[in-house]
Design a protein around this motif. Structure first.
Motif, mmCIF file in Angstrom:
data_model
loop_
_atom_site.group_PDB
_atom_site.id
_atom_site.type_symbol
_atom_site.label_atom_id
_atom_site.label_comp_id
_atom_site.label_asym_id
_atom_site.label_seq_id
_atom_site.Cartn_x
_atom_site.Cartn_y
_atom_site.Cartn_z
ATOM 1 N N TYR A 1 -15.954 2.854 -7.037
ATOM 2 C CA TYR A 1 -16.468 1.489 -7.177
ATOM 3 C C TYR A 1 -15.714 0.561 -6.233
ATOM 4 O O TYR A 1 -14.729 0.951 -5.595
ATOM 5 C CB TYR A 1 -16.402 0.988 -8.620
ATOM 6 C CG TYR A 1 -15.040 1.055 -9.282
ATOM 7 C CD1 TYR A 1 -14.164 -0.027 -9.272
ATOM 8 C CD2 TYR A 1 -14.644 2.201 -9.975
ATOM 9 C CE1 TYR A 1 -12.932 0.022 -9.899
ATOM 10 C CE2 TYR A 1 -13.415 2.266 -10.618
ATOM 11 C CZ TYR A 1 -12.564 1.164 -10.578
ATOM 12 O OH TYR A 1 -11.347 1.231 -11.194
ATOM 13 N N ARG A 2 -16.184 -0.687 -6.146
ATOM 14 C CA ARG A 2 -15.564 -1.704 -5.292
ATOM 15 C C ARG A 2 -15.366 -2.965 -6.110
ATOM 16 O O ARG A 2 -16.200 -3.314 -6.951
ATOM 17 C CB ARG A 2 -16.444 -1.986 -4.079
ATOM 18 C CG ARG A 2 -15.867 -2.992 -3.074
ATOM 19 C CD ARG A 2 -16.669 -2.972 -1.775
ATOM 20 N NE ARG A 2 -16.460 -1.695 -1.087
ATOM 21 C CZ ARG A 2 -17.371 -1.087 -0.325
ATOM 22 N NH1 ARG A 2 -18.565 -1.641 -0.156
ATOM 23 N NH2 ARG A 2 -17.091 0.055 0.261
ATOM 24 N N VAL A 3 -14.241 -3.637 -5.873
ATOM 25 C CA VAL A 3 -13.906 -4.856 -6.604
ATOM 26 C C VAL A 3 -13.969 -6.054 -5.660
ATOM 27 O O VAL A 3 -13.281 -6.087 -4.632
ATOM 28 C CB VAL A 3 -12.499 -4.764 -7.227
ATOM 29 C CG1 VAL A 3 -12.145 -6.074 -7.934
ATOM 30 C CG2 VAL A 3 -12.418 -3.591 -8.195
ATOM 31 N N ARG B 1 -12.639 8.088 -4.529
ATOM 32 C CA ARG B 1 -12.598 9.185 -5.492
ATOM 33 C C ARG B 1 -11.277 9.934 -5.354
ATOM 34 O O ARG B 1 -10.869 10.312 -4.260
ATOM 35 C CB ARG B 1 -13.765 10.144 -5.240
ATOM 36 C CG ARG B 1 -13.702 11.394 -6.102
ATOM 37 C CD ARG B 1 -14.711 12.448 -5.673
ATOM 38 N NE ARG B 1 -14.455 13.709 -6.353
ATOM 39 C CZ ARG B 1 -15.054 14.858 -6.048
ATOM 40 N NH1 ARG B 1 -15.955 14.900 -5.064
ATOM 41 N NH2 ARG B 1 -14.754 15.970 -6.698
ATOM 42 N N GLY B 2 -10.608 10.156 -6.481
ATOM 43 C CA GLY B 2 -9.431 11.027 -6.488
ATOM 44 C C GLY B 2 -8.123 10.267 -6.433
ATOM 45 O O GLY B 2 -8.008 9.213 -5.808
ATOM 46 N N ASP C 1 -11.525 7.096 -14.796
ATOM 47 C CA ASP C 1 -12.150 6.702 -13.535
ATOM 48 C C ASP C 1 -11.223 6.859 -12.339
ATOM 49 O O ASP C 1 -11.644 7.272 -11.260
ATOM 50 C CB ASP C 1 -12.706 5.279 -13.612
ATOM 51 C CG ASP C 1 -11.639 4.232 -13.854
ATOM 52 O OD1 ASP C 1 -10.543 4.603 -14.304
ATOM 53 O OD2 ASP C 1 -11.902 3.049 -13.604
ATOM 54 N N LEU C 2 -9.919 6.562 -12.508
ATOM 55 C CA LEU C 2 -8.999 6.635 -11.372
ATOM 56 C C LEU C 2 -8.534 8.055 -11.091
ATOM 57 O O LEU C 2 -8.234 8.404 -9.945
ATOM 58 C CB LEU C 2 -7.785 5.737 -11.633
ATOM 59 C CG LEU C 2 -8.079 4.248 -11.843
ATOM 60 C CD1 LEU C 2 -6.787 3.474 -12.032
ATOM 61 C CD2 LEU C 2 -8.886 3.675 -10.684
ATOM 62 N N ASP C 3 -8.471 8.888 -12.111
ATOM 63 C CA ASP C 3 -7.974 10.256 -11.946
ATOM 64 C C ASP C 3 -9.129 11.259 -11.889
ATOM 65 O O ASP C 3 -9.265 12.031 -10.947
ATOM 66 C CB ASP C 3 -7.046 10.601 -13.110
ATOM 67 C CG ASP C 3 -5.804 11.348 -12.646
ATOM 68 O OD1 ASP C 3 -5.759 11.738 -11.466
ATOM 69 O OD2 ASP C 3 -4.885 11.544 -13.452
#
Length: 541
Positions: free
Chosen positions: A87-89, A107-108, A218-220
Motif C-alpha cells: 500500500y501507499r500512504v 512487500r516483505g 501486513d508488514l511481515d
C-alpha cells in the motif's frame, strides 16, 4: 439429523452453514436480502463490479485452516495474488503548504525495513524488534485466544501463556498508539503502526497494545488479493455450503426466534441455568406469509444487538438493551464506489490518506460530540490495479472508505436506490477533492463516470447494524477476547451466535473463526486452538 437454522447469509453465516452441514446437520440459511454476502457484498454498474465491503486479505493462515476443515485449500478455492507495493500512504500538506513524499510500503520485511529507514534512519533495528514481538503475540493469540470458547479455565493454563502473562498484562494495559510512539519518532511511521486499530473498529489511543500483532500481518506477511474480489470468496463459501448439503433461502426475513420453556427439572446444572431452549424461527418471504421453521439448533449470524433486542423475547435475552448502553461501537462509514475514465498511476491497489491531527480525527468519530471529520483520514482501494475484471478497459475502479461516527442519522447513500443524504454526498465530494489534491490527480472529479454511495443508514437498514456501524463493537480491552459477547446464549439452550458482533471480533478472518467456535460449542470442545484438520476428503464445489 440435527435440524439447524442459520440466520443471515453473510460470511459468518455461510461459513457456519458449511461447517455444520459437513458435520452432518440438516442446515437451512435464511437471508433477509436478495443476495448473500452481508457486508461483503457487491455492486455492479455499467461494466464495473465493486466490492462494497471488505477488501484487505489478511491472516492467510485463518483462511487456509478453514478451507482445510472443508477438505480443500485456499489455493484450490481462490486465485490469490501478492500485492507489491502492499500500500501507499499519502499525508496531509504541512502548515507551510509543502507536501511530504508519499510513503510506499513494499512487500516483505527487507523492503519495509528500508522504507522505514529512509524516513527515520535509526528505525530499522527497532522495526525488527517491533515485528518480532508482533509475530510472537500473533502466534500466541492464534494458538490460545482467537479459537478459544473460554468455557474452561484449563484452556489458558499453558506454560507459554502463564510465562508470558507479565508481558501480556503490559500490552493489555497500554495503548497501541503509545506502544508505537515509544519506539518511533516520525508521525507517519506511528500512523502506519497505529492504523490497524481502525480495522478493529477503534481509536489507536483506545486499542490495547496487544493489537500491534496486526503489523505482523501486513508488514511481515504481506498483503494478498483474491482475484474477482471478496465477492469471489463469498461465492466460494456459498458453493462449499451447498456442496455439503446446506439450503440457502434469500428474501427470508426472520421475525423471531421461537423458544420453549424448560421444565423445572430441565433447568438443572446440565443446562447451565438456561431457562428455555430454541425450537426454531418464524420468518417471512417478501410478499408472503409467515413461515414457522422448526429447529433443534438456531445460529444467529445476524447483528447481535438485533438478535438480542428484536428477535428474542425479553426473558430470553442475554444482552438486553441496558447491556448495549454500556458498550462502545466501532465507527460508521460513508463509502463511495467510483468508476473512473483513464488511468490513475499514482494510486496502487491500496492507499491510505492520513491527516496530521489524528487526535482530532478520532475525536470526531468517537468523542462526546461526534461529527464527520474534515478532512478525514480515508482509505482508497483500486482493485483494477490487479484485477482487470472489475472495470471496463481503459477505466479504473475505486472504493473509498470514510470512517464517520456510527449514526444512522448521517443518512443513506445512492446505492440503495433512494435519494442520498446531503451529509453522505458532501463527505464523498470532500473525499474526491482530497484524493485529487493529495495524490496529484487534478481532473479526478471530471473523469468519474459511475458514482454509487453508502451511508450508516444503509448499514442499519440492510444489515440491522447496531447504531449503523460498519463493523460492530470496538475492540477496546473490555470488548476483546473473553470480555466480548461470546458465541452461545446464556439464557437459551441451542442458540448460538456467529459474526463480527460476537467473539472473536471484526473482520473476515474473525467471522470464519466465529463459525468454528460455534462448531466447538456444539461439540462441547473446550480446547484453546484451531480444530484438528480432518483427513482430506474431496469436495465438489
Amino acid at each position: 439429523m440435527t435440524r439447524t437454522v442459520i440466520i443471515g447469509g453473510g460470511i459468518a453465516g455461510l461459513a457456519t452453514a458449511a461447517l455444520l452441514a459437513r458435520e452432518g446437520h440438516e442446515v437451512v440459511v435464511l437471508e433477509k436480502n436478495s443476495r448473500i454476502g452481508g457486508r461483503a457484498g457487491t455492486v455492479e454498474r455499467d461494466g464495473f463490479r465493486f466490492d462494497s465491503g471488505p477488501s484487505w486479505y489478511l491472516m492467510p493462515s485463518v483462511f487456509e485452516h478453514f478451507f482445510q476443515l472443508m477438505g480443500t485449500s485456499a489455493q484450490e478455492q481462490l486465485d490469490l495474488r501478492f500485492l507489491d507495493p502492499a500500500y501507499r500512504v499519502f499525508s496531509e500538506a504541512e502548515p507551510d503548504g509543502s507536501w511530504r513524499e508519499p510513503l510506499t510500503i513494499p512487500r516483505g520485511r527487507p523492503g519495509v525495513r528500508e522504507a522505514f529507514r529512509r524516513v527515520e534512519p535509526e528505525s530499522g533495528t527497532r522495526l525488527d524488534r517491533y515485528l518480532a514481538s508482533a509475530r510472537r503475540v500473533s502466534d500466541l493469540a492464534e494458538r490460545y485466544f482467537l479459537y478459544n470458547t473460554f468455557t474452561s479455565v484449563s484452556s489458558l493454563l499453558h506454560r507459554e501463556v502463564l510465562t508470558g502473562l507479565p508481558k501480556l498484562a503490559r500490552l493489555l494495559t497500554s495503548s497501541l498508539e503509545s506502544h508505537a510512539a515509544k519506539r518511533f519518532a516520525d508521525p507517519v511511521l506511528r500512523q502506519v503502526l497505529g492504523y490497524p486499530a481502525v480495522f478493529l473498529g477503534t481509536d489507536p489511543a483506545a486499542a490495547p497494545a496487544m493489537y500491534h500483532l496486526m503489523s505482523a500481518l501486513d508488514l511481515d506477511d504481506g498483503v494478498r488479493y483474491p482475484m474477482g474480489g471478496f465477492w469471489e470468496l463469498t461465492e466460494r463459501l456459498e458453493a462449499l455450503a451447498l456442496a455439503s448439503g446446506a439450503r440457502i433461502v434469500t428474501e427470508a426475513e426472520v421475525l423471531c426466534i421461537r423458544t420453549d420453556r424448560l421444565t423445572d427439572r430441565g433447568r438443572s446444572w446440565r443446562h447451565g441455568g438456561r431457562r428455555s431452549r430454541a425450537v426454531g424461527v418464524s420468518w417471512r418471504a417478501r410478499g408472503g406469509g409467515e413461515v414457522l421453521e422448526a429447529a433443534d439448533i438456531v445460529v444467529s449470524a445476524a447483528d447481535l444487538h438485533h438478535t438480542e433486542t428484536r428477535l428474542l423475547a425479553p426473558a430470553d435475552r442475554s444482552y438486553p438493551e441496558r447491556w448495549w448502553e454500556r458498550r462502545t461501537s466501532g465507527p460508521g462509514a460513508v463509502i463511495a464506489m467510483l468508476g473512473v475514465r483513464g488511468e490513475l498511476p499514482t494510486l496502487p491497489h491500496h492507499s491510505l490518506f492520513f491527516t496530521r491531527d489524528w487526535a482530532a480525527n478520532f475525536a470526531a468519530i468517537f468523542g462526546e460530540h461526534p461529527s464527520i471529520p474534515d478532512p478525514a483520514s480515508i482509505y482508497v482501494c483500486k482493485p483494477s490495479a490487479t484485477d482487470p475484471t472489475v472495470a471496463p478497459a481503459g477505466h479504473e475502479n475505486l472504493f473509498v472508505l470514510i470512517p464517520v461516527p456510527a449514526d444512522p442519522g448521517i443518512g443513506a447513500g445512492s446505492a440503495g436506490g433512494v435519494s442520498p443524504s446531503a451529509l453522505v454526498e458532501h463527505a464523498v465530494d470532500a473525499a474526491i477533492e482530497q484524493i485529487s489534491e493529495w495524490a496529484g490527480i487534478p481532473d479526478l472529479g471530471d473523469r468519474i463516470v459511475v458514482r454509487e454511495t453508502l451511508g450508516p443508514a444503509d448499514f442499519a437498514g440492510d444489515y440491522h447494524s447496531w447504531r449503523g456501524g460498519m463493523l460492530g463493537p470496538a475492540h477496546i480491552l473490555s470488548q476483546s477476547a473473553m470480555f466480548r459477547a461470546q458465541n452461545a446464549s446464556k439464557r437459551v439452550e441451542g442458540l448460538y451466535y456467529a459474526g463480527a458482533t460476537t467473539a472473536p471480533g471484526v473482520g473476515v478472518p474473525m467471522c470464519l473463526i466465529s463459525a468454528e467456535l460455534v462448531l466447538k460449542r456444539i461439540r462441547g470442545d473446550n480446547s484453546a486452538g484451531p480444530l484438528p484438520v480432518p483427513l482430506r476428503a474431496e469436495v465438489k464445489a
